[in-house]
Each structure stands twice: as C-alpha cells, then as structure tokens.
Design a protein around this motif. Sequence first.
Motif, PDB file in Angstrom:
ATOM      1  N   LYS A  95       0.841  -1.204   0.000  1.00  0.00           N
ATOM      2  CA  LYS A  95       0.000   0.000   0.000  1.00  0.00           C
ATOM      3  C   LYS A  95       0.874   1.251   0.000  1.00  0.00           C
ATOM      4  O   LYS A  95       0.633   2.198  -0.754  1.00  0.00           O
ATOM      5  CB  LYS A  95      -0.914   0.000   1.225  1.00  0.00           C
ATOM      6  CG  LYS A  95      -1.930   1.131   1.222  1.00  0.00           C
ATOM      7  CD  LYS A  95      -2.748   1.176   2.493  1.00  0.00           C
ATOM      8  CE  LYS A  95      -3.589  -0.056   2.673  1.00  0.00           C
ATOM      9  NZ  LYS A  95      -4.481   0.038   3.831  1.00  0.00           N
ATOM     10  N   TRP A  96       1.903   1.264   0.841  1.00  0.00           N
ATOM     11  CA  TRP A  96       2.822   2.411   0.873  1.00  0.00           C
ATOM     12  C   TRP A  96       3.501   2.578  -0.473  1.00  0.00           C
ATOM     13  O   TRP A  96       3.655   3.687  -0.968  1.00  0.00           O
ATOM     14  CB  TRP A  96       3.891   2.223   1.950  1.00  0.00           C
ATOM     15  CG  TRP A  96       3.381   2.232   3.359  1.00  0.00           C
ATOM     16  CD1 TRP A  96       2.178   2.690   3.795  1.00  0.00           C
ATOM     17  CD2 TRP A  96       4.066   1.754   4.514  1.00  0.00           C
ATOM     18  NE1 TRP A  96       2.079   2.514   5.152  1.00  0.00           N
ATOM     19  CE2 TRP A  96       3.217   1.949   5.618  1.00  0.00           C
ATOM     20  CE3 TRP A  96       5.309   1.165   4.715  1.00  0.00           C
ATOM     21  CZ2 TRP A  96       3.591   1.587   6.911  1.00  0.00           C
ATOM     22  CZ3 TRP A  96       5.674   0.812   5.999  1.00  0.00           C
ATOM     23  CH2 TRP A  96       4.829   1.026   7.087  1.00  0.00           C
TER      24      TRP A  96
ATOM     25  N   SER B 143       2.432   1.629  -3.465  1.00  0.00           N
ATOM     26  CA  SER B 143       1.518   2.110  -4.498  1.00  0.00           C
ATOM     27  C   SER B 143       1.188   3.586  -4.298  1.00  0.00           C
ATOM     28  O   SER B 143       1.037   4.314  -5.266  1.00  0.00           O
ATOM     29  CB  SER B 143       0.241   1.278  -4.524  1.00  0.00           C
ATOM     30  OG  SER B 143      -0.518   1.504  -3.363  1.00  0.00           O
ATOM     31  N   ARG B 144       1.079   4.012  -3.056  1.00  0.00           N
ATOM     32  CA  ARG B 144       0.816   5.431  -2.812  1.00  0.00           C
ATOM     33  C   ARG B 144       1.980   6.287  -3.270  1.00  0.00           C
ATOM     34  O   ARG B 144       1.790   7.374  -3.800  1.00  0.00           O
ATOM     35  CB  ARG B 144       0.546   5.681  -1.325  1.00  0.00           C
ATOM     36  CG  ARG B 144      -0.805   5.220  -0.887  1.00  0.00           C
ATOM     37  CD  ARG B 144      -1.054   5.531   0.549  1.00  0.00           C
ATOM     38  NE  ARG B 144      -2.345   5.012   0.976  1.00  0.00           N
ATOM     39  CZ  ARG B 144      -2.714   4.914   2.226  1.00  0.00           C
ATOM     40  NH1 ARG B 144      -1.902   5.296   3.194  1.00  0.00           N
ATOM     41  NH2 ARG B 144      -3.899   4.443   2.530  1.00  0.00           N
ATOM     42  N   THR B 145       3.182   5.797  -3.062  1.00  0.00           N
ATOM     43  CA  THR B 145       4.375   6.529  -3.511  1.00  0.00           C
ATOM     44  C   THR B 145       4.434   6.580  -5.024  1.00  0.00           C
ATOM     45  O   THR B 145       4.731   7.612  -5.605  1.00  0.00           O
ATOM     46  CB  THR B 145       5.652   5.870  -2.969  1.00  0.00           C
ATOM     47  OG1 THR B 145       5.580   5.841  -1.544  1.00  0.00           O
ATOM     48  CG2 THR B 145       6.882   6.642  -3.395  1.00  0.00           C
TER      49      THR B 145
ATOM     50  N   SER C 299       1.949   6.377  -7.114  1.00  0.00           N
ATOM     51  CA  SER C 299       0.835   7.104  -7.716  1.00  0.00           C
ATOM     52  C   SER C 299       0.858   8.596  -7.417  1.00  0.00           C
ATOM     53  O   SER C 299       0.052   9.337  -7.959  1.00  0.00           O
ATOM     54  CB  SER C 299      -0.497   6.510  -7.254  1.00  0.00           C
ATOM     55  OG  SER C 299      -0.659   6.730  -5.864  1.00  0.00           O
ATOM     56  N   SER C 300       1.781   9.027  -6.563  1.00  0.00           N
ATOM     57  CA  SER C 300       1.823  10.454  -6.255  1.00  0.00           C
ATOM     58  C   SER C 300       2.266  11.230  -7.491  1.00  0.00           C
ATOM     59  O   SER C 300       2.984  10.732  -8.341  1.00  0.00           O
ATOM     60  CB  SER C 300       2.753  10.731  -5.078  1.00  0.00           C
ATOM     61  OG  SER C 300       4.077  10.423  -5.426  1.00  0.00           O
TER      62      SER C 300
END
Length: 101
Positions: free
Chosen positions: A47-48, A50-52, A54-55
């Motif tokens: 999750k971390w 993918s968030r990185t 997708s930023s």
Amino acid sequence: MKGKSTGAKRRKYDASFKDEVLKMIHNGRPVSEVAQSLGIGENLIYKWKSRTNSSQQPAIVGKGDNAGSPEDQQALLKRIRELETERDILKKALGIFSRQT
C-alpha cells in the motif's frame, strides 16, 4: 452498533520509517523478507509502495541545496515518466511475444 472493539490498537508509522522500508524494497530486498523482519504486514508495504508510485511528484533524492534547480527536477521527472512508459510498453510486448500458441 458502532465499530468492532477487538482490543488491538492500530500502529502508526511515521514518514521516515515508511521511507526506510521503501528504500529497502528499492534496493532489492523482497517485500516478504522486509515485512517479516520488521513485524509488519506485506499488504501494508504494498500500500505504501503504491501510494508513492501514484503520487504526482516522486521524491527526488538530492544532497541538500545541491538537489538542482526546479527546472532540472522537472526535466528529471519528465524523463522518469518517459522511461516508465517505455518499460511498460516493453513488458506488454514481452507478454505478447512469449505467449504459447
């Protein structure tokens, strides 16, 4: 009925911890190994990650004030996007050509 009360509290991780975990993954350590060694779930690391990814603006690692001008950073970000696009195209082509018919 309000939320479930399981007695377990959610652990919170600060940004520096998350960055260190992502650096370990980036340096080639398997997610499962990192998760097990730190006692956290693999899904949380994904999750971390993918968030990185997708930023809008990925962090540019620099050395203090020598990180470059904003124009240089924008040029690097543009090049990163180009390389990621090329990589994705090559992955798709590999999948197409490696199909067994």
